[in-house]
Motif scaffolding. Structure first.
Motif, PDB file in Angstrom:
ATOM      1  N   PHE A   4       0.844  -1.525   0.034  1.00 48.75           N
ATOM      2  CA  PHE A   4       0.108  -0.238  -0.143  1.00 48.75           C
ATOM      3  C   PHE A   4       1.043   1.722   0.097  1.00 48.75           C
ATOM      4  CE2 PHE A   4      -2.692  -3.373   1.575  1.00 48.75           C
ATOM      5  CZ  PHE A   4      -3.627  -3.164   1.227  1.00 48.75           C
ATOM      6  N   SER A   5       2.066   1.410   0.219  1.00 46.54           N
ATOM      7  CA  SER A   5       2.808   2.695   0.468  1.00 46.54           C
ATOM      8  C   SER A   5       3.354   3.353  -1.728  1.00 46.54           C
ATOM      9  CB  SER A   5       4.080   2.418   0.734  1.00 46.54           C
ATOM     10  OG  SER A   5       5.079   0.751   0.488  1.00 46.54           O
ATOM     11  N   GLU A   6       3.875   4.065  -1.472  1.00 41.40           N
ATOM     12  CA  GLU A   6       3.397   4.513  -2.842  1.00 41.40           C
ATOM     13  C   GLU A   6       5.030   4.445  -2.928  1.00 41.40           C
ATOM     14  OE1 GLU A   6       4.392   9.184  -4.814  1.00 41.40           O
ATOM     15  OE2 GLU A   6       3.738   8.986  -2.849  1.00 41.40           O
ATOM     16  N   PRO A   7       4.796   3.011  -4.952  1.00 42.45           N
ATOM     17  CA  PRO A   7       5.949   2.823  -5.686  1.00 42.45           C
ATOM     18  C   PRO A   7       6.951   3.968  -5.232  1.00 42.45           C
ATOM     19  CG  PRO A   7       4.291   3.213  -6.774  1.00 42.45           C
ATOM     20  CD  PRO A   7       3.718   3.491  -5.357  1.00 42.45           C
ATOM     21  N   ILE A   8       8.226   3.296  -4.936  1.00 42.72           N
ATOM     22  CA  ILE A   8       9.690   4.032  -6.050  1.00 42.72           C
ATOM     23  C   ILE A   8       9.581   4.057  -7.056  1.00 42.72           C
ATOM     24  CG2 ILE A   8      12.046   4.510  -5.180  1.00 42.72           C
ATOM     25  CD1 ILE A   8      11.130   3.484  -1.745  1.00 42.72           C
ATOM     26  N   GLU A   9      10.841   4.912  -7.538  1.00 39.53           N
ATOM     27  CA  GLU A   9      10.589   4.908  -8.980  1.00 39.53           C
ATOM     28  C   GLU A   9      11.876   4.187  -9.255  1.00 39.53           C
ATOM     29  OE1 GLU A   9      11.758   7.649 -12.835  1.00 39.53           O
ATOM     30  OE2 GLU A   9      11.346   8.621 -11.215  1.00 39.53           O
ATOM     31  N   TYR A  10      11.748   3.102  -9.775  1.00 39.02           N
ATOM     32  CA  TYR A  10      13.311   2.790 -10.100  1.00 39.02           C
ATOM     33  C   TYR A  10      14.467   3.126 -10.573  1.00 39.02           C
ATOM     34  CZ  TYR A  10      16.419  -1.680 -11.365  1.00 39.02           C
ATOM     35  OH  TYR A  10      16.999  -2.021 -11.125  1.00 39.02           O
ATOM     36  N   GLN A  11      15.787   3.100  -9.832  1.00 40.96           N
ATOM     37  CA  GLN A  11      16.891   3.974 -10.189  1.00 40.96           C
ATOM     38  C   GLN A  11      17.755   3.595 -10.501  1.00 40.96           C
ATOM     39  OE1 GLN A  11      18.583   5.431  -6.619  1.00 40.96           O
ATOM     40  NE2 GLN A  11      20.153   6.758  -8.261  1.00 40.96           N
ATOM     41  N   GLN A  12      18.289   3.306 -12.130  1.00 41.40           N
ATOM     42  CA  GLN A  12      19.118   2.893 -12.262  1.00 41.40           C
ATOM     43  C   GLN A  12      20.997   3.631 -11.927  1.00 41.40           C
ATOM     44  OE1 GLN A  12      18.325   2.911 -16.820  1.00 41.40           O
ATOM     45  NE2 GLN A  12      18.252   0.872 -16.789  1.00 41.40           N
ATOM     46  N   ILE A  13      21.668   2.667 -11.621  1.00 33.89           N
ATOM     47  CA  ILE A  13      23.451   3.123 -11.245  1.00 33.89           C
ATOM     48  C   ILE A  13      24.181   2.416 -12.080  1.00 33.89           C
ATOM     49  CG2 ILE A  13      22.686   3.661  -9.291  1.00 33.89           C
ATOM     50  CD1 ILE A  13      23.976   1.083  -7.913  1.00 33.89           C
ATOM     51  N   GLY A  14      25.137   2.883 -11.687  1.00 32.45           N
ATOM     52  CA  GLY A  14      26.328   3.017 -12.966  1.00 32.45           C
ATOM     53  C   GLY A  14      26.319   2.328 -14.649  1.00 32.45           C
ATOM     54  N   LEU A  15      25.061   3.293 -14.576  1.00 27.67           N
ATOM     55  CA  LEU A  15      25.514   3.802 -16.027  1.00 27.67           C
ATOM     56  C   LEU A  15      26.433   3.705 -16.668  1.00 27.67           C
ATOM     57  CD1 LEU A  15      22.132   6.566 -15.909  1.00 27.67           C
ATOM     58  CD2 LEU A  15      22.135   3.821 -16.857  1.00 27.67           C
ATOM     59  N   ASP A  16      27.425   3.888 -16.430  1.00 25.01           N
ATOM     60  CA  ASP A  16      28.446   4.586 -16.784  1.00 25.01           C
ATOM     61  C   ASP A  16      29.704   3.007 -17.008  1.00 25.01           C
ATOM     62  OD1 ASP A  16      29.696   4.039 -14.375  1.00 25.01           O
ATOM     63  OD2 ASP A  16      30.683   5.338 -14.215  1.00 25.01           O
ATOM     64  N   ALA A  17      29.635   2.080 -16.668  1.00 19.46           N
ATOM     65  CA  ALA A  17      30.074   0.779 -16.445  1.00 19.46           C
ATOM     66  C   ALA A  17      30.458   0.498 -17.743  1.00 19.46           C
ATOM     67  CB  ALA A  17      28.698  -0.280 -15.147  1.00 19.46           C
ATOM     68  N   HIS A  18      31.450  -0.216 -17.385  1.00 18.70           N
ATOM     69  CA  HIS A  18      32.207  -0.860 -18.775  1.00 18.70           C
ATOM     70  C   HIS A  18      33.431  -1.813 -18.559  1.00 18.70           C
ATOM     71  CE1 HIS A  18      34.509   2.309 -18.299  1.00 18.70           C
ATOM     72  NE2 HIS A  18      35.327   2.108 -18.961  1.00 18.70           N
ATOM     73  N   GLN A  19      34.004  -2.864 -18.914  1.00 17.28           N
ATOM     74  CA  GLN A  19      34.628  -4.102 -18.936  1.00 17.28           C
ATOM     75  C   GLN A  19      35.808  -3.092 -19.177  1.00 17.28           C
ATOM     76  OE1 GLN A  19      34.462  -8.015 -19.291  1.00 17.28           O
ATOM     77  NE2 GLN A  19      32.434  -7.069 -20.622  1.00 17.28           N
ATOM     78  N   SER A  20      36.835  -3.415 -17.726  1.00 19.28           N
ATOM     79  CA  SER A  20      38.143  -2.658 -18.784  1.00 19.28           C
ATOM     80  C   SER A  20      39.094  -3.461 -19.633  1.00 19.28           C
ATOM     81  CB  SER A  20      39.455  -3.138 -17.077  1.00 19.28           C
ATOM     82  OG  SER A  20      40.134  -4.216 -17.107  1.00 19.28           O
ATOM     83  N   GLU A  21      39.538  -2.217 -20.129  1.00 15.54           N
ATOM     84  CA  GLU A  21      40.264  -3.093 -21.950  1.00 15.54           C
ATOM     85  C   GLU A  21      41.066  -4.513 -21.652  1.00 15.54           C
ATOM     86  OE1 GLU A  21      42.467  -0.484 -24.004  1.00 15.54           O
ATOM     87  OE2 GLU A  21      41.026   1.682 -24.372  1.00 15.54           O
ATOM     88  N   LYS A  22      41.396  -4.246 -20.994  1.00 13.38           N
ATOM     89  CA  LYS A  22      41.940  -5.832 -20.415  1.00 13.38           C
ATOM     90  C   LYS A  22      41.254  -6.543 -20.959  1.00 13.38           C
ATOM     91  CE  LYS A  22      45.880  -7.411 -17.434  1.00 13.38           C
ATOM     92  NZ  LYS A  22      45.504  -9.195 -17.638  1.00 13.38           N
ATOM     93  N   ALA A  23      40.089  -6.594 -19.164  1.00 14.18           N
ATOM     94  CA  ALA A  23      39.066  -8.146 -19.562  1.00 14.18           C
ATOM     95  C   ALA A  23      39.179  -8.257 -20.409  1.00 14.18           C
ATOM     96  CB  ALA A  23      38.108  -7.118 -18.483  1.00 14.18           C
ATOM     97  N   LEU A  24      38.443  -7.133 -21.680  1.00 10.19           N
ATOM     98  CA  LEU A  24      37.664  -7.603 -22.657  1.00 10.19           C
ATOM     99  C   LEU A  24      38.649  -8.433 -23.648  1.00 10.19           C
ATOM    100  CD1 LEU A  24      36.264  -4.059 -23.240  1.00 10.19           C
ATOM    101  CD2 LEU A  24      34.996  -6.457 -22.888  1.00 10.19           C
ATOM    102  N   LYS A  25      40.520  -7.644 -23.623  1.00  6.25           N
ATOM    103  CA  LYS A  25      41.609  -8.582 -24.135  1.00  6.25           C
ATOM    104  C   LYS A  25      41.129  -9.709 -24.287  1.00  6.25           C
ATOM    105  CE  LYS A  25      45.999  -7.689 -26.028  1.00  6.25           C
ATOM    106  NZ  LYS A  25      47.012  -7.126 -25.907  1.00  6.25           N
ATOM    107  N   ASP A  26      41.908  -9.750 -23.083  1.00  9.34           N
ATOM    108  CA  ASP A  26      41.543 -11.481 -22.319  1.00  9.34           C
ATOM    109  C   ASP A  26      40.796 -12.467 -22.917  1.00  9.34           C
ATOM    110  OD1 ASP A  26      43.916 -10.731 -20.917  1.00  9.34           O
ATOM    111  OD2 ASP A  26      43.209  -9.846 -18.849  1.00  9.34           O
ATOM    112  N   ALA A  27      39.506 -11.461 -22.539  1.00 13.65           N
ATOM    113  CA  ALA A  27      38.407 -12.492 -23.107  1.00 13.65           C
ATOM    114  C   ALA A  27      38.452 -13.135 -24.160  1.00 13.65           C
ATOM    115  CB  ALA A  27      37.529 -11.922 -22.592  1.00 13.65           C
ATOM    116  N   GLU A  28      39.446 -12.630 -25.039  1.00 11.11           N
ATOM    117  CA  GLU A  28      39.264 -12.945 -26.312  1.00 11.11           C
ATOM    118  C   GLU A  28      39.473 -14.393 -26.876  1.00 11.11           C
ATOM    119  OE1 GLU A  28      41.033  -9.601 -28.816  1.00 11.11           O
ATOM    120  OE2 GLU A  28      38.869  -8.555 -28.724  1.00 11.11           O
TER     121      GLU A  28
END
Length: 536
Positions: A199-223
């Motif tokens: 019954f409480s007023e719903p809270i608007e969903y908040q996205q955080i970490g919108l700038d999130a990305h994997q480091s260049e090294k992590a992406l290179k290692d994944a290859e």
């Protein structure tokens, strides 16, 4: 109707409230000097208070259904409180509402059914047979009711006038007592939970970490060789019963030679899954954790997904508590019967079926979360197969209060040992994949457990009152050589930190983002358990 209300007030005082009367007896017996008048006044005070409150709900057409429901529910609360030391505050009510049917059925036993039937169902049946006289003179009915309530208030006032100091002293020194009064506190907590949830007023969903990305090294290692991280979320395991943390029994005989690092001092966010799991995955620290905010905000899984990490959640504990709602989730079918499942519950080894296939279906750097049923009670004996029954005699029943302390501890330790076996088998699978992935594992339990210490069983106690058995949890880390090299992780440094430093579930959010090389402004290196042991 007024007479019935008074009789019910007496019944609730002397029968339903056995838990608080027992607790008061324990408290008063330890005091040097207690007034006889204070002891005599206690049941009189409770009866007067209940009589006043019950009269508020004693009206034609609602008296019978109200008290029938109240008696049955209160008998269940009384059983749990008296036999397990459980307090039904807001957190426990939250846990009750979010418990699935399989988990709830584990609390059923002949003893619990007998208690509920004799203390709740039987008196409720008697109430259903009571014949009320028709209210032919409404004014007289109301006057009689008001007179009963006024007399109750006068009695309470007289007791307060002469014995306020005694009540105040005992109450302030034992603040948990008010939470033990049945039915007032559990009703208050339930109403508060229902209001906040529905019954409480719903809270608007908040996205955080919108700038999130994997480091260049992590992406290179994944290859060439992706990261494969397994996050094992335990259930009801307490640090005290871990051999690697100083326990004097071989509960870690499967993993102790695998090079796993055990963190000796780790605190949980809550004492129940419904609190600890959402808190652990959220960016909010325990000091200002709010479930409503956490539910309507990205957690570290959401941020990892945004950064392009492949995720999968495998569930064997009745629910992810909403933290995996935005990622793929596979739940173990507990209604089947096979080597791991009996039609109602499954051993945690079921989570490792199709492990390699699940991993292969996840591209790039990946994290697999497996949620164990672990040491969930009171049916500890259902958490491990007969072949893993190492500590005996154990307690093969759900009404553990009727087992000896030795049996309860043996049964619980068997669950810890079986979880240790599951962890060792997980590590074995990761070792077989080392040529293709940089593999690692982190295990942490959501909360601990009481095994009868100071009359307390299970978990869910208010955090401020909870013993360390419920708030200190195990946390263990294993990493392959490839993972340590790729992440530049010095495990000798990590082992030293795990031995000396104190941590909490607040560290998990930042540690997971850090070890998976997710770069974002919401990440705090100071809260990352790995950061100080990684070479830049």
């Amino acid at each position: 109707m007024v007479s019935l209300t008074f009789m019910l007030a007496i019944y609730f005082t002397f029968i339903i409230n056995i838990p608080i009367l027992s607790e008061l007896n324990s408290i008063l017996s330890k005091l040097d000097n207690v007034k006889v008048g204070f002891i005599i006044s206690l049941p009189i005070f409770f009866t007067a208070a209940f009589n006043f409150l019950f009269n508020l709900f004693s009206w034609p057409y609602i008296t019978r259904p109200f008290f029938i429901l109240l008696l049955v529910v209160s008998s269940v609360v009384s059983y749990a409180m008296y036999n397990y030391g459980v307090i039904f505050d807001y957190g426990m009510i939250e846990n009750v509402f979010e418990t699935d049917s399989s988990e709830a059925s584990s609390y059923l036993s002949a003893y619990s059914v007998f208690w509920t039937a004799t203390m709740g169902v039987l008196p409720a049946f008697i109430v259903s047979l009571v014949k009320f006289k028709p209210v032919t003179r409404p004014i007289w009915f109301v006057v009689t009711k008001l007179l009963s309530m006024i007399i109750s208030l006068i009695i309470i006032a007289i007791i307060a006038f002469f014995l306020y100091k005694d009540y105040s002293s005992v109450g302030r020194n034992n603040s948990h007592l008010k939470k033990m009064i049945i039915p007032t506190h559990y009703i208050y907590s339930a109403v508060k939970y229902i209001n906040n949830t529905y019954f409480s007023e719903p809270i608007e969903y908040q996205q955080i970490g919108l700038d999130a990305h994997q480091s260049e090294k992590a992406l290179k290692d994944a290859e060439e060789k992706p990261t494969l991280f397994v996050f094992v979320l335990g259930e009801t395991a307490r640090s005290h019963n871990y051999e690697v943390n100083g326990y004097n029994r071989p509960t870690n005989q499967h993993t102790r030679d695998l090079g796993m690092i055990s963190f000796k001092d780790v605190s949980s966010c809550g004492t129940a899954t419904a609190v600890s799991v959402p808190c652990m995955f959220s960016a909010l620290p325990k000091s200002n954790y709010d479930k409503q905010i956490a539910t309507n905000q990205d957690n570290f899984l959401d941020i990892m997904k945004r950064a392009g990490i492949s995720l999968l959640w495998k569930e064997n504990d009745g629910g992810d508590k909403g933290v995996a709602r935005h990622i793929p989730l596979k739940e173990i079918a507990r209604n089947v019967e096979n080597q791991f499942c009996n039609g109602s519950t499954c051993y945690d080894m079921a989570l490792l079926e199709n492990f390699e296939q699940d991993v292969d279906n996840m591209p790039g750097n990946r994290m697999l979360t497996i949620h164990l049923i672990g040491s969930h009670g009171p049916t500890y004996f259902q958490r491990y197969p007969e072949s893993k029954r190492f500590f005996t005699p154990d307690c093969p029943r759900s009404d553990i209060e009727n087992c000896t302390t030795e049996q309860i501890v043996n049964t619980y330790d068997n669950t810890i040992l079986y979880t240790d076996y599951v962890l060792s088998e997980t590590v074995s699978k990761l070792k077989k994949l080392e040529s293709r992935y940089n593999t690692a594992l982190l295990y942490i339990s959501d909360h601990g457990e009481s095994l009868g210490e100071n009359g307390m069983y299970l978990h869910g106690a208010p955090y401020s009152l909870a013993p360390e058995h419920q708030t200190k949890v195990p946390m263990m880390v294993w990493a392959s050589e490839g993972f340590k090299k790729a992440k530049r992780l010095n495990t000798s440094c990590l082992a030293q930190a795990a031995e000396k430093n104190s941590y909490s579930q607040d560290n998990i959010f930042h540690s997971m983002l850090g070890i998976m090389d997710v770069e974002t402004q919401v990440y705090n290196a100071d809260m990352d358990i790995f950061s100080q042991c990684r070479r830049s």
